[in-house]
Design a protein around this motif. Structure first.
Motif, PDB file in Angstrom:
ATOM      1  N   UNK A   1       0.846  -1.187   0.000  1.00  0.00           N
ATOM      2  CA  UNK A   1       0.000   0.000   0.000  1.00  0.00           C
ATOM      3  C   UNK A   1       0.885   1.242   0.000  1.00  0.00           C
ATOM      4  N   UNK A   2       0.460   2.254  -0.739  1.00  0.00           N
ATOM      5  CA  UNK A   2       1.204   3.514  -0.813  1.00  0.00           C
ATOM      6  C   UNK A   2       0.708   4.429   0.299  1.00  0.00           C
ATOM      7  N   UNK A   3       1.154   4.159   1.520  1.00  0.00           N
ATOM      8  CA  UNK A   3       0.694   4.911   2.690  1.00  0.00           C
ATOM      9  C   UNK A   3       1.673   6.038   2.992  1.00  0.00           C
ATOM     10  N   UNK A   4       1.133   7.222   3.229  1.00  0.00           N
ATOM     11  CA  UNK A   4       1.958   8.359   3.607  1.00  0.00           C
ATOM     12  C   UNK A   4       2.056   8.480   5.115  1.00  0.00           C
ATOM     13  N   UNK A   5       0.985   8.064   5.814  1.00  0.00           N
ATOM     14  CA  UNK A   5       0.943   8.214   7.259  1.00  0.00           C
ATOM     15  C   UNK A   5       0.002   7.164   7.842  1.00  0.00           C
ATOM     16  N   UNK A   6       0.421   6.558   8.956  1.00  0.00           N
ATOM     17  CA  UNK A   6      -0.412   5.584   9.655  1.00  0.00           C
ATOM     18  C   UNK A   6      -0.493   6.033  11.111  1.00  0.00           C
ATOM     19  N   UNK A   7      -1.720   6.136  11.628  1.00  0.00           N
ATOM     20  CA  UNK A   7      -1.922   6.543  13.017  1.00  0.00           C
ATOM     21  C   UNK A   7      -2.641   5.418  13.746  1.00  0.00           C
ATOM     22  N   UNK A   8      -2.058   4.987  14.866  1.00  0.00           N
ATOM     23  CA  UNK A   8      -2.699   3.979  15.712  1.00  0.00           C
ATOM     24  C   UNK A   8      -3.122   4.701  16.984  1.00  0.00           C
ATOM     25  N   UNK A   9      -4.431   4.795  17.182  1.00  0.00           N
ATOM     26  CA  UNK A   9      -4.965   5.469  18.359  1.00  0.00           C
ATOM     27  C   UNK A   9      -5.056   4.464  19.503  1.00  0.00           C
ATOM     28  N   UNK A  10      -4.361   4.753  20.590  1.00  0.00           N
ATOM     29  CA  UNK A  10      -4.343   3.855  21.726  1.00  0.00           C
ATOM     30  C   UNK A  10      -5.310   4.320  22.802  1.00  0.00           C
ATOM     31  N   UNK A  11      -5.675   3.421  23.678  1.00  0.00           N
ATOM     32  CA  UNK A  11      -6.630   3.740  24.738  1.00  0.00           C
ATOM     33  C   UNK A  11      -6.065   4.733  25.742  1.00  0.00           C
ATOM     34  N   UNK A  12      -4.745   4.740  25.936  1.00  0.00           N
ATOM     35  CA  UNK A  12      -4.166   5.657  26.916  1.00  0.00           C
ATOM     36  C   UNK A  12      -3.912   7.056  26.362  1.00  0.00           C
ATOM     37  N   UNK A  13      -4.205   7.278  25.091  1.00  0.00           N
ATOM     38  CA  UNK A  13      -4.079   8.618  24.506  1.00  0.00           C
ATOM     39  C   UNK A  13      -2.720   8.908  23.898  1.00  0.00           C
ATOM     40  N   UNK A  14      -1.735   8.031  24.099  1.00  0.00           N
ATOM     41  CA  UNK A  14      -0.426   8.204  23.469  1.00  0.00           C
ATOM     42  C   UNK A  14      -0.440   7.456  22.143  1.00  0.00           C
ATOM     43  N   UNK A  15      -0.844   8.154  21.082  1.00  0.00           N
ATOM     44  CA  UNK A  15      -1.002   7.533  19.779  1.00  0.00           C
ATOM     45  C   UNK A  15       0.343   7.303  19.106  1.00  0.00           C
ATOM     46  N   UNK A  16       0.399   6.278  18.258  1.00  0.00           N
ATOM     47  CA  UNK A  16       1.598   5.973  17.487  1.00  0.00           C
ATOM     48  C   UNK A  16       1.392   6.499  16.073  1.00  0.00           C
ATOM     49  N   UNK A  17       2.324   7.329  15.614  1.00  0.00           N
ATOM     50  CA  UNK A  17       2.228   7.924  14.291  1.00  0.00           C
ATOM     51  C   UNK A  17       3.429   7.475  13.461  1.00  0.00           C
ATOM     52  N   UNK A  18       3.151   6.801  12.345  1.00  0.00           N
ATOM     53  CA  UNK A  18       4.188   6.347  11.427  1.00  0.00           C
ATOM     54  C   UNK A  18       4.127   7.240  10.196  1.00  0.00           C
ATOM     55  N   UNK A  19       5.204   7.966   9.913  1.00  0.00           N
ATOM     56  CA  UNK A  19       5.293   8.743   8.680  1.00  0.00           C
ATOM     57  C   UNK A  19       6.155   7.962   7.704  1.00  0.00           C
ATOM     58  N   UNK A  20       5.736   7.894   6.454  1.00  0.00           N
ATOM     59  CA  UNK A  20       6.473   7.178   5.400  1.00  0.00           C
ATOM     60  C   UNK A  20       6.745   5.724   5.778  1.00  0.00           C
ATOM     61  N   UNK A  21       5.765   5.055   6.338  1.00  0.00           N
ATOM     62  CA  UNK A  21       5.923   3.651   6.716  1.00  0.00           C
ATOM     63  C   UNK A  21       5.663   2.763   5.503  1.00  0.00           C
ATOM     64  N   UNK A  22       6.250   1.596   5.515  1.00  0.00           N
ATOM     65  CA  UNK A  22       5.988   0.601   4.484  1.00  0.00           C
ATOM     66  C   UNK A  22       4.829  -0.249   4.986  1.00  0.00           C
ATOM     67  N   UNK A  23       3.721  -0.278   4.255  1.00  0.00           N
ATOM     68  CA  UNK A  23       2.532  -1.008   4.686  1.00  0.00           C
ATOM     69  C   UNK A  23       2.228  -2.112   3.675  1.00  0.00           C
ATOM     70  N   UNK A  24       2.079  -3.327   4.185  1.00  0.00           N
ATOM     71  CA  UNK A  24       1.761  -4.483   3.355  1.00  0.00           C
ATOM     72  C   UNK A  24       0.428  -5.065   3.820  1.00  0.00           C
ATOM     73  N   UNK A  25      -0.456  -5.340   2.863  1.00  0.00           N
ATOM     74  CA  UNK A  25      -1.756  -5.938   3.164  1.00  0.00           C
ATOM     75  C   UNK A  25      -1.711  -7.387   2.670  1.00  0.00           C
ATOM     76  N   UNK A  26      -2.040  -8.314   3.573  1.00  0.00           N
ATOM     77  CA  UNK A  26      -2.094  -9.724   3.199  1.00  0.00           C
ATOM     78  C   UNK A  26      -3.526 -10.212   3.367  1.00  0.00           C
ATOM     79  N   UNK A  27      -4.039 -10.870   2.344  1.00  0.00           N
ATOM     80  CA  UNK A  27      -5.386 -11.431   2.390  1.00  0.00           C
ATOM     81  C   UNK A  27      -5.259 -12.941   2.304  1.00  0.00           C
ATOM     82  N   UNK A  28      -5.516 -13.611   3.420  1.00  0.00           N
ATOM     83  CA  UNK A  28      -5.424 -15.067   3.470  1.00  0.00           C
ATOM     84  C   UNK A  28      -6.794 -15.629   3.794  1.00  0.00           C
ATOM     85  N   UNK A  29      -7.431 -16.208   2.790  1.00  0.00           N
ATOM     86  CA  UNK A  29      -8.744 -16.823   2.936  1.00  0.00           C
ATOM     87  C   UNK A  29      -9.762 -15.869   3.550  1.00  0.00           C
ATOM     88  N   UNK A  30      -9.778 -14.628   3.068  1.00  0.00           N
ATOM     89  CA  UNK A  30     -10.755 -13.638   3.521  1.00  0.00           C
ATOM     90  C   UNK A  30     -10.356 -12.879   4.772  1.00  0.00           C
TER      91      UNK A  30
END
Length: 132
Positions: free
Chosen positions: A20-49
């Motif tokens: 995937x051509x992702x520019x930014x990935x944000x993971x919102x955590x329950x404690x409010x300290x979110x993880x922000x990935x800039x220019x991350x390499x993102x791979x999508x795998x589809x295995x049996x749905x």
């Protein structure tokens, strides 16, 4: 193992892999300290749905980045500060996380980053652009 052979084997097992051509990935955590990935390499795998996403990169921890990205001095969606807020001194309340981010990105001391953020009314992108 050779990457081409690996792809063939995965396809035979019914696993589709897509970069995937992702520019930014944000993971919102329950404690409010979110993880922000800039220019991350993102791979999508589809295995049996079942879709699985793999993120490769180094995250920055940001306090409550939300869906729109980095926090701003004033909640407003676009990071802007209107005249009333500016006159009330709201721009003086620039979060330390913003200062650290600008300092790191522009390669300047935190005091210089804070001044740039104040001049840009808390706009992270404008402050970084001004310093570069």
């Amino acid at each position: 193992m050779n990457p081409r052979k690996m792809k063939q084997m995965m396809k035979q097992m019914g696993i589709d892999v897509e970069e995937l051509d992702a520019e930014r990935v944000v993971i919102e955590t329950a404690d409010g300290d979110d993880l922000v990935f800039d220019d991350a390499q993102v791979t999508k795998m589809d295995a049996q749905g079942q879709e699985t996403y793999q993120i490769v990169g180094s995250p920055e921890t940001v306090a409550d980045a939300g869906a729109g990205g980095s926090p701003s001095a004033v909640e407003g969606g676009d990071g802007s500060v209107d005249a009333t807020e500016r006159d009330a001194g709201v721009t003086d309340a620039i979060p330390d996380e913003d200062v650290a981010l600008v300092a790191e990105r522009a390669g300047v001391p935190k005091s210089t980053a804070r001044e740039a953020l104040e001049d840009a009314d808390g706009d992270l992108a404008a402050a970084i652009a001004d310093l570069e």
